[in-house]
Design a protein around this motif. Structure first.
Motif, PDB file in Angstrom:
ATOM      1  N   ARG A   1       9.839  -0.172  10.347  1.00 21.65           N
ATOM      2  CA  ARG A   1      10.601   1.086  10.299  1.00 21.65           C
ATOM      3  C   ARG A   1      10.760   1.568   8.866  1.00 21.65           C
ATOM      4  O   ARG A   1      10.582   2.753   8.558  1.00 21.65           O
ATOM      5  CB  ARG A   1      11.968   0.899  10.951  1.00 21.65           C
ATOM      6  N   ARG A   2      11.093   0.639   7.978  1.00 21.57           N
ATOM      7  CA  ARG A   2      11.350   1.002   6.572  1.00 21.57           C
ATOM      8  C   ARG A   2      10.126   1.637   5.922  1.00 21.57           C
ATOM      9  O   ARG A   2      10.236   2.579   5.119  1.00 21.57           O
ATOM     10  CB  ARG A   2      11.763  -0.262   5.813  1.00 21.57           C
TER      11      ARG A   2
ATOM     12  N   LEU B   1       0.833  -1.207   0.000  1.00 24.08           N
ATOM     13  CA  LEU B   1       0.000   0.000   0.000  1.00 24.08           C
ATOM     14  C   LEU B   1       0.862   1.250   0.000  1.00 24.08           C
ATOM     15  O   LEU B   1       0.565   2.234  -0.699  1.00 24.08           O
ATOM     16  CB  LEU B   1      -0.924  -0.012   1.218  1.00 24.08           C
ATOM     17  N   ARG B   2       1.938   1.245   0.760  1.00 27.41           N
ATOM     18  CA  ARG B   2       2.868   2.379   0.742  1.00 27.41           C
ATOM     19  C   ARG B   2       3.419   2.596  -0.668  1.00 27.41           C
ATOM     20  O   ARG B   2       3.521   3.744  -1.133  1.00 27.41           O
ATOM     21  CB  ARG B   2       4.014   2.123   1.713  1.00 27.41           C
TER      22      ARG B   2
ATOM     23  N   HIS C   1      13.514  -8.737  11.724  1.00 27.58           N
ATOM     24  CA  HIS C   1      13.153  -8.429  10.339  1.00 27.58           C
ATOM     25  C   HIS C   1      11.774  -7.764  10.288  1.00 27.58           C
ATOM     26  O   HIS C   1      11.574  -6.804   9.528  1.00 27.58           O
ATOM     27  CB  HIS C   1      13.160  -9.706   9.508  1.00 27.58           C
ATOM     28  N   CYS C   2      10.845  -8.261  11.095  1.00 27.23           N
ATOM     29  CA  CYS C   2       9.514  -7.633  11.172  1.00 27.23           C
ATOM     30  C   CYS C   2       9.636  -6.174  11.613  1.00 27.23           C
ATOM     31  O   CYS C   2       9.001  -5.276  11.035  1.00 27.23           O
ATOM     32  CB  CYS C   2       8.623  -8.391  12.160  1.00 27.23           C
TER      33      CYS C   2
ATOM     34  N   ASP D   1      13.891  -8.690  -1.103  1.00 33.65           N
ATOM     35  CA  ASP D   1      14.379  -7.812  -2.174  1.00 33.65           C
ATOM     36  C   ASP D   1      14.247  -6.351  -1.764  1.00 33.65           C
ATOM     37  O   ASP D   1      15.191  -5.561  -1.898  1.00 33.65           O
ATOM     38  CB  ASP D   1      13.584  -8.043  -3.471  1.00 33.65           C
ATOM     39  N   GLU D   2      13.057  -6.005  -1.262  1.00 34.31           N
ATOM     40  CA  GLU D   2      12.791  -4.615  -0.900  1.00 34.31           C
ATOM     41  C   GLU D   2      13.657  -4.157   0.272  1.00 34.31           C
ATOM     42  O   GLU D   2      14.057  -2.985   0.344  1.00 34.31           O
ATOM     43  CB  GLU D   2      11.312  -4.449  -0.549  1.00 34.31           C
ATOM     44  N   MET D   3      13.951  -5.057   1.180  1.00 31.88           N
ATOM     45  CA  MET D   3      14.731  -4.714   2.371  1.00 31.88           C
ATOM     46  C   MET D   3      16.234  -4.874   2.149  1.00 31.88           C
ATOM     47  O   MET D   3      17.029  -4.535   3.033  1.00 31.88           O
ATOM     48  CB  MET D   3      14.293  -5.606   3.542  1.00 31.88           C
ATOM     49  N   ASP D   4      16.608  -5.404   0.970  1.00 36.28           N
ATOM     50  CA  ASP D   4      18.017  -5.656   0.658  1.00 36.28           C
ATOM     51  C   ASP D   4      18.672  -6.455   1.789  1.00 36.28           C
ATOM     52  O   ASP D   4      19.710  -6.096   2.328  1.00 36.28           O
ATOM     53  CB  ASP D   4      18.761  -4.326   0.434  1.00 36.28           C
TER      54      ASP D   4
END
Length: 588
Positions: free
Chosen positions: A168-169, A100-101, A162-163, A143-146
């Motif tokens: 935060r990201r 959604l972001r 990781h959650c 992938d998105e969090m590298d």
């Protein structure tokens, strides 16, 4: 090693391994043994799901208390409105909120019963907690969090971290509300908004609500006479009391510990308890199937070769499966339905007999080894993978109390009682599981006509993809029934999350205030679910467990979609290509 066990079930004769190629008589004899084991379980606990309680109030209320957070600080009730509200803060909420972001949605709130995000990885912090699926596939948004997990099967603390990193990201902490439980969710047709009330006095409003409470979230206990009378210390495995055990379990060095249950949580905790406790008693009703794990750290050379999008590529490969051999496909297609089933069952039995042989090779005491053998088809119960569980039974301080399907039915002030013997304990741990795929586990959800959603489902599950139900506009359910069953749950959740984000974006972009699945499309999916369930009698033949409603009869539509993940994914993509045809939209 001491094993306390009943006499073998009547007719449960030893089945010798074949000296040559197995005959069909051999397979039929094993199937008969499977049926005997199932019947024993049903005989002792015919009440099905009613043998458990998740009403953890009164004297049982202590088993629901959050041990990882202080009492919630007082705050003023919240009465604002947001665009998207998630009930629950686990992977379902995190990966969908991220999508959604990416589509420009800024007003997102997570309402979570715990004190942080993480869902099952917030609550389940028992020693040894780790994923059962390769972390490169299980952890979403790599992938998105590298990010690359540190090992093949990431452990609980890494997954929880990781959650938190995802939250935060994607700025999900800003509007998040923790230590708060949604108790009612009611549709207001005039405002075209959901009104949500909580146990903190909140009256929040939201345009879109996503039920992301998880498939295994609400702890449950077996109904055992005398539970409240136990004078020792006790807790549920998802509320681990490190204040008692010590972070390193050193507090158990002089303690006699018992654990009821031998499912996924217990299988991971028992080896650690075995090393730490003075004595450990494992109370077993039905053994789990324990296969090898072979965990290992991530290979740095492999990691260095990864390119952007590597997890998405793995996911696509999983969705589409391995390319099959054309000749093998043609051979299978030519078989009768009966022959296909027979071959599948025989291959399944071969797999389970390999697990039996592994037990024989590892567990030194023959009586204990026999008691640990699972007598049911693979996947009748959740399979487990651990390299330390079986060796734990070779320790002199570990005692298996095998109840041969009966289970513990009485607990006294000193401890569990079985076959007239009391097992005095200092600590009793309940590893008895959770409510399964329950929509609105603490929450009453009332749609357009005021009907509570579980009343609607009582007449037979009615959804589209397990996500939408007609009459409950702007409501999306994740991980519910009629979705595709996947052992790697996050694959399915990511598919649902992508779909939900696309539906919300479609409504927002066109100025729609309301999106509701049409009755015709809902009926199509109900029939699709029915078509792909009940093709064999395996569900009824399985030993009781949460995969088959503890042996209860269930309608063909009241379960997961069994048409395969690729077909589920393809259907979902097709519907998304024609949303205006399959959904009812309305403006303010």
């Amino acid at each position: 090693m001491e094993t306390s066990t009943q006499q073998p079930a009547a007719g449960a004769a030893t089945i010798d391994a074949p000296t040559g190629p197995p005959t069909q008589d051999y397979y039929d004899a094993i199937k008969s043994r499977f049926a005997q084991a199932r019947d024993v379980r049903l005989k002792y606990r015919p009440q099905g799901q009613a043998q458990y309680t998740s009403d953890l109030t009164g004297a049982l209320g202590k088993y629901a208390i959050d041990p990882y957070a202080d009492d919630a600080a007082p705050r003023e009730p919240i009465t604002d409105a947001v665009e998207c509200l998630f009930i629950g803060g686990g992977f379902s909420a995190l990966l969908t909120a991220a999508r959604l972001r990416e589509r420009g949605v800024t007003s997102i709130r997570i309402v979570e019963r715990g004190a942080d995000v993480g869902g099952t990885w917030y609550w389940n912090r028992y020693p040894g907690a780790a994923c059962d699926v390769p972390a490169y596939d299980y952890l979403p948004l790599l992938d998105e969090m590298d990010y690359v997990p540190s090992r093949l099967y990431a452990k609980g603390p890494e997954i929880f971290a990781h959650c938190q990193a995802i939250a935060r990201r994607y700025d999900l902490y800003d509007l998040a509300v923790f230590r708060t439980t949604v108790v009612s969710t009611t549709w207001n047709d005039e405002e075209k908004l959901w009104l949500l009330r909580t146990d903190r006095g909140d009256q929040m409003k939201a345009r879109f609500v996503i039920c992301a409470n998880g498939t295994l979230s609400k702890p449950k206990l077996s109904k055992i006479a005398g539970m409240e009378s136990f004078q020792g210390h006790s807790f549920h495995s998802s509320r681990w009391d490190y204040g008692y055990t010590g972070e390193d379990l050193s507090g158990l060095a002089d303690k006699v510990v018992g654990i009821i249950g031998t499912g996924a949580s217990a299988v991971q905790a028992i080896p650690r308890l075995a090393k730490a406790a003075k004595e450990l008693y494992v109370f077993q009703r039905t053994p789990s199937s324990i296969d090898f794990r072979n965990d290992r750290p991530t290979d740095p050379e492999w990691e260095a070769k990864l390119r952007p999008g590597w997890q998405q590529a793995r996911r696509q490969k999983h969705i589409h499966g391995r390319p099959g051999d054309a000749e093998k496909k043609a051979e299978l297609a030519a078989l009768s339905r009966e022959e296909k089933i027979r071959r599948q069952e025989n291959a399944n039995i071969d797999h389970m007999m390999r697990i039996h042989r592994r037990i024989e090779e590892i567990v030194e005491d023959k009586t204990t080894a026999e008691a640990l053998k699972p007598w049911y088809m693979f996947m009748c119960k959740r399979p487990c993978f651990d390299d330390e569980y079986l060796p734990a039974y070779n320790r002199p301080n570990v005692h298996l109390v095998d109840t041969e399907g009966k289970g513990i039915t009485q607990i006294g002030p000193d401890g569990p009682v079985f076959e007239g013997r009391t097992y005095p304990l200092d600590l009793l741990i309940y590893a008895t599981g959770f409510e399964v795929q329950k929509t609105g586990i603490y929450n009453q959800i009332r749609g357009r006509d005021g009907r509570e959603i579980n009343e609607t489902y009582a007449e037979g599950m009615r959804t589209l993809f397990g996500v939408h139900t007609h009459g409950y506009p702007n409501l999306f359910i994740m991980g519910g029934y009629q979705a595709s069953f996947q052992f790697n749950l996050t694959f399915m959740l990511q598919t649902q999350g992508d779909h939900i984000a696309e539906c919300i974006a479609h409504a927002r972009d066109r100025g729609y205030a309301e999106i509701d699945v049409s009755p015709e499309t809902e009926e199509w999916w109900v029939q699709e679910v029915i078509e792909h369930r009940g093709k064999t009698s395996r569900n009824a033949e399985c030993t009781p467990g949460y995969y088959n409603f503890e042996g209860e009869f269930n309608r063909r539509q009241d379960g997961n979609y069994n048409g395969g993940f690729l077909q589920y994914f393809t259907h979902m993509q097709s519907i998304r290509g024609e949303l205006d045809r399959h959904f009812m939209f309305a403006k303010d």
